[in-house]
Design an enzyme around this catalytic site. Structure first.
Site, PDB file in Angstrom:
ATOM      1  N   HIS A 344       0.834  -1.209   0.000  1.00  0.00           N
ATOM      2  CA  HIS A 344       0.000   0.000   0.000  1.00  0.00           C
ATOM      3  C   HIS A 344       0.864   1.254   0.000  1.00  0.00           C
ATOM      4  CE1 HIS A 344      -0.026   1.588   4.267  1.00  0.00           C
ATOM      5  NE2 HIS A 344       0.374   0.372   4.562  1.00  0.00           N
ATOM      6  N   ASP A 354       6.345   2.861   7.061  1.00  0.00           N
ATOM      7  CA  ASP A 354       4.991   2.363   6.819  1.00  0.00           C
ATOM      8  C   ASP A 354       4.206   3.352   5.979  1.00  0.00           C
ATOM      9  OD1 ASP A 354       2.546   1.126   6.921  1.00  0.00           O
ATOM     10  OD2 ASP A 354       2.168   1.532   9.036  1.00  0.00           O
ATOM     11  N   GLU A 391      -5.117   1.673   2.825  1.00  0.00           N
ATOM     12  CA  GLU A 391      -4.890   0.510   3.687  1.00  0.00           C
ATOM     13  C   GLU A 391      -4.997   0.889   5.149  1.00  0.00           C
ATOM     14  OE1 GLU A 391      -2.365  -2.212   6.215  1.00  0.00           O
ATOM     15  OE2 GLU A 391      -2.282  -0.044   5.911  1.00  0.00           O
ATOM     16  N   GLU A 392      -4.472   2.066   5.490  1.00  0.00           N
ATOM     17  CA  GLU A 392      -4.409   2.466   6.890  1.00  0.00           C
ATOM     18  C   GLU A 392      -5.793   2.582   7.527  1.00  0.00           C
ATOM     19  OE1 GLU A 392      -1.901   2.296   8.525  1.00  0.00           O
ATOM     20  OE2 GLU A 392      -0.118   2.847   7.399  1.00  0.00           O
ATOM     21  N   ASP A 420       4.541  -4.642   3.383  1.00  0.00           N
ATOM     22  CA  ASP A 420       3.930  -3.429   3.923  1.00  0.00           C
ATOM     23  C   ASP A 420       5.054  -2.541   4.445  1.00  0.00           C
ATOM     24  OD1 ASP A 420       2.532  -1.495   5.398  1.00  0.00           O
ATOM     25  OD2 ASP A 420       0.944  -2.878   5.955  1.00  0.00           O
ATOM     26  N   HIS A 507       3.582   5.210  12.822  1.00  0.00           N
ATOM     27  CA  HIS A 507       2.371   6.026  12.673  1.00  0.00           C
ATOM     28  C   HIS A 507       2.495   7.421  13.279  1.00  0.00           C
ATOM     29  CE1 HIS A 507      -0.844   2.705  11.725  1.00  0.00           C
ATOM     30  NE2 HIS A 507       0.198   2.659  10.911  1.00  0.00           N
TER      31      HIS A 507
END
Length: 705
Positions: A344, A354, A391-392, A420, A507
């Site tokens: 993604h 990420d 995706e998140e 990922d 994140h």
């Protein structure tokens, strides 16, 4: 004249030999992982380009990133296109968090802001970062005394109950880790809490007392906040089970809430610094030792209060356009058989680890495949490169695509290979369905360890043990979920590093190119290695005449899993014989198809090419379809979207992987209720699993009963 004629004859002979004996596929495979084709500088450039701006799903910056991926695919001579969906996303409108302390202490108004670090090259675009929030969080206000609930697991609430702490009507404070944040909120709601605050504890993410953090060290700064989704489902919440394409049926917000996959109480993520301020306001019993923080942290007490939290969150629901990028290298001999690679693109902030370390590796794979095509390589089967969006928020881009193409994928997909967080630090890790285990091991034996070129990845991976630990893909943590758990397509997920210890800025706003350059992969050799393993497994699946699946190892894995299950439900009068019998049949069928392949390879010279092709196709179809047989149309109890009965998510942790999830969930309920009916349901789930295993053995054998 004679000399010229001789030269022409030599050229013609050489050309004829080339037609009769083309370059072996294995030559191209060796070339794919050679230094002549790999390019760490190009990977670094891709990552820097992809992460120059925050690019949350639905944003202009993410659309630009999609265009960049498409342009790279096109430059590699890979026909590519966008596949767009209109999906339900959420963004924050307003947030506030106020802590009312005991007098004379004044109230604390939290800024809920991540601080820019000195010399931050992205300071000019940080205003484009969406304020810290939980996607799909419930809008509303929660006011109540604080209770500290450790990681917010079910067992943590049981511990609190044992010491007489009731969380009903309180605002709970939980640490990130152990379980999915959506499960943290759901567990709090089930316990009667009015709201949830989730923080990143320094013990887990801040270096456990080390007073150095990014940009001086890899650790999460005190103001760092882990944002993320609290949606418990998969795909667009407004189109559960069908694709969000064109003029489609769509659920109302009220129906989405009734579905049980979005939270019913408000929540907010906060930093370690804010979490500690809240902890200092809590009195009551001292938390047990394993609930405490790092050495220099305050003493953690459980409450309730006397500190009172006033949490307010207001979000907006938007139907937004997302874009998957799909590149297709058509197979020469079996164009209707698909080997799919996916990663993604969307990120909560800059997304250097990420997900764009994986995106950079995907672009590296594309470039190497493009170079192989220029040298004359064509895959036997079709290779599809997929760059997913949203995706998140809940694996939305991949899930919508799989739901839209479900029947075609069910009949044509060989395997799905996911990356990922491709690189978050040192150390290779992999999870897969068991028939891919040997293929992953084989690939890691041929690729050098990026941190020690004197040995292979396999050698460093195995270390002192006899074989590497390959995990199972039961959890719904990334884009393999729809392929494996909804359709039954063999799948794998690979990465370097990636856990909270190696990648603590997960994140947060600090997951940027500078963090990767300084700590994640300074030489970008781990990216090169990830692309090599990923692409090599794909090439073998696409090019080998027989699909290189090993179902004998699958049967042995199931035997081990049943032994574990047997220990867990021993003395409960549950008959596991049906599963043991089914696994024996599976092992017999797996051994038979393995021997059939060997016999066919030995006798190939005695059959015509047409006969060869028919036999190869028939045997490969059995290998390809066997995984589908492990699915059941009714799916898991209470989670019908999850069709796979062998590997699935735990009902108590979206991230958790569980063998025989239906049996496990039924056993948890039965142990809790201890009713005859609940244990009958456990036995029913045992029979269901035994039936799908038998179906898989019938598919492998290729014979009707």
């Amino acid at each position: 004249m004679i000399k010229t004629g001789t030269s022409l004859l030599a050229i013609a002979t050489s050309y004829l030999l080339l037609l009769i004996n083309p370059t072996p596929k294995s030559t191209y495979h060796s070339l794919f992982i050679s230094n002549s084709l790999s390019d760490n500088a190009s990977i670094a450039h891709h990552l820097q380009t992809l992460t120059r701006r925050p690019h949350i799903a639905g944003s202009e910056a993410n659309t630009e990133a999609a265009a960049y991926v498409l342009s790279v695919f096109a430059s590699c001579n890979i026909p590519s296109h966008f596949t767009s969906y209109e999906v339900g996303l959420t963004y924050p409108i307003s947030r506030s968090l106020v802590l009312k302390n005991l007098p004379p202490e004044p109230p604390t108004n939290f800024t809920l802001r991540q601080e820019i670090y000195k010399g931050d090259p992205y300071a000019d675009v940080t205003d484009q970062v969406v304020p810290t929030f939980h996607a799909y969080a419930k809008s509303g206000t929660a006011i109540g005394p604080v209770v500290y609930v450790n990681y917010g697991r079910e067992e943590d609430y049981l511990t609190l109950g044992q010491i007489g702490i009731n969380v009903s009507g309180t605002v709970v404070l939980a640490k990130y880790g152990k379980i999915f944040r959506g499960d943290i909120v759901k567990n709090a709601y089930d316990a009667g809490a009015a709201g949830v605050v989730i923080y990143s504890d320094r013990k887990d993410y801040g270096g456990a007392g080390v007073a150095r953090w990014f940009p001086d060290d890899k650790w999460l700064p005190p103001s760092g906040v882990q944002v993320g989704s609290v949606f418990m489902g998969k795909g667009d919440p407004t189109t559960p089970g069908w694709a969000s394409s064109g003029e489609c049926e769509r659920l109302s917000k009220e129906k989405v809430e009734k579905g049980g996959d979005v939270p019913l109480i408000p929540s907010l993520p906060v930093s370690a610094a804010d979490g500690e301020k809240i902890l200092r306001s809590i009195g009551g019993p001292v938390a047990q030792d394993d609930w405490q923080g790092s050495i220099d942290a305050p003493t953690y007490r459980v409450g309730p209060g006397p500190g009172i939290l006033n949490l307010s969150y207001m979000g907006q629901d938007i139907i937004s356009t997302i874009q998957n990028v799909i590149g297709v290298i058509e197979g020469e001999e079996e164009p209707d058989r698909y080997v799919i690679l996916g990663n993604h693109r969307d990120a909560w902030t800059f997304g250097a680890v990420d997900p764009n370390s994986g995106t950079a590796a995907l672009l590296e794979v594309a470039q190497r495949l493009g170079k192989l095509q220029k040298k004359g390589w064509k895959p036997r089967r079709t290779i599809i490169l997929c760059n997913w969006d949203a995706e998140e928020y809940g694996l939305i881009g991949s899930t919508e695509w799989v739901e839209e193409n479900r029947e075609i994928l069910a009949s044509r997909a060989v395997a799905y290979l996911n990356v990922d967080c491709g690189v978050g630090g040192p150390g290779f890790r992999a999870s897969a369905t068991p028939q891919l285990d040997e293929l992953i091991k084989r690939a890691t034996q041929q690729v050098k360890d990026p941190d020690n070129s004197s040995q292979s990845i396999y050698e460093s991976w195995t270390g002192s043990s006899s074989s590497p630990l390959i995990g199972r893909l039961g959890g719904g943590g990334s884009d393999y979920a729809a392929f494996l758990q909804h359709v039954g397509i063999p799948a794998a997920d690979i990465a370097f590093g990636g856990d909270s210890a190696s990648y603590p800025v997960y994140h947060s706003i600090y997951d940027d190119f500078i963090w990767m350059q300084n700590f994640g992969d300074p030489m970008f050799q781990r990216h090169v290695a990830a692309a090599s393993v990923w692409g090599l497994v794909a090439l073998w699946l696409a090019d080998e005449e027989f699909i290189p699946f090993d179902y004998v190892s699958y049967a042995k894995e199931l035997q081990l899993s049943v032994k574990v299950l047997e220990n867990e439900i021993s003395n409960k009068d549950i008959n596991l014989t049906p599963i043991f019998t089914a696994i024996k049949e599976l092992e017999k069928a797996a051994t038979m198809i393995k021997n059939q392949r060997k016999e066919f390879e030995a006798s190939k010279g005695w059959t015509t090419r047409k006969e060869n092709n028919v036999k190869v196709r028939e045997l490969n179809d059995r290998l390809m379809m066997a995984e589908r047989a492990f699915t059941d149309r009714d799916g898991l109890f209470g989670m019908s979207w999850y069709k796979h009965l062998i590997y699935g998510r735990s009902k108590h942790n979206v991230y958790g992987s569980q063998s025989f999830p239906g049996i496990d969930d039924a056993a948890i309920i039965a142990k809790d209720t201890q009713t005859v009916e609940s244990w009958h349901r456990v036995q029913h789930e045992v029979w269901r699993v035994s039936r799908v295993i038998k179906q898989a053995s019938l598919v492998l054998s290729g014979q009707l009963t």
